[in-house]
Motif scaffolding. Structure first.
Motif, PDB file in Angstrom:
ATOM      1  N   ARG A  25      46.723  40.042  80.099  1.00 48.22           N
ATOM      2  CA  ARG A  25      46.254  39.247  81.129  1.00 48.22           C
ATOM      3  C   ARG A  25      46.973  39.662  82.530  1.00 48.22           C
ATOM      4  O   ARG A  25      46.460  39.547  83.802  1.00 48.22           O
ATOM      5  N   SER A  26      48.469  40.162  82.298  1.00 48.98           N
ATOM      6  CA  SER A  26      49.304  40.550  83.635  1.00 48.98           C
ATOM      7  C   SER A  26      48.668  41.687  84.003  1.00 48.98           C
ATOM      8  O   SER A  26      48.406  41.887  85.473  1.00 48.98           O
ATOM      9  N   GLU A  69      45.487  40.597  85.969  1.00 45.78           N
ATOM     10  CA  GLU A  69      45.780  39.942  87.191  1.00 45.78           C
ATOM     11  C   GLU A  69      46.437  41.003  88.401  1.00 45.78           C
ATOM     12  O   GLU A  69      46.163  40.914  89.549  1.00 45.78           O
ATOM     13  N   ARG A 110      43.660  42.917  89.506  1.00 48.56           N
ATOM     14  CA  ARG A 110      42.599  42.039  90.648  1.00 48.56           C
ATOM     15  C   ARG A 110      43.612  41.887  91.943  1.00 48.56           C
ATOM     16  O   ARG A 110      42.785  42.076  92.911  1.00 48.56           O
TER      17      ARG A 110
END
Length: 106
Positions: A88-89, A92, A95
């Protein structure tokens, strides 16, 4: 960082790292993305080899982390959302850089 990971883990890490031009904050995000990806390999993949490639491509920077490990469970492959904090890191940070990430698992 890659040399420290190799020394600590026993992984055979090879790299092809081009000099890329990025703002400092983007450099930090990219460093953390590569660091997290290699940490995940050490913790979860059961791999013996890792290859990290970093190169400038038209309008972007491309980082590829490949290993010979066992692959990923279905919930962290393109058909499912990443469930672990590390992936997830990575998603993110990518992104925030205005990019995208792809996870391929054999």
């Amino acid at each position: 960082m890659l040399a420290r990971v190799a020394d600590a883990s026993g992984l055979a890490i090879t790299s092809a790292l081009e000099d890329v031009t990025l703002p400092t904050d983007a450099q930090i995000h990219l460093f953390r993305i590569i660091q997290e990806a290699t940490t995940n390999v050490v913790k979860h993949a059961g791999a013996t080899r890792v290859r990290v490639t970093l190169r400038q491509v038209p309008g972007a920077v491309e980082a590829v982390i490949q290993d010979n490990g066992r692959g990923l469970p279905a919930d962290v492959t393109p058909s499912g959302a990443p469930t672990g904090f590390g992936l997830r890191s990575v998603a993110e940070r990518t992104r925030l850089l205005g990019g995208h990430h792809v996870i391929e698992s054999g």
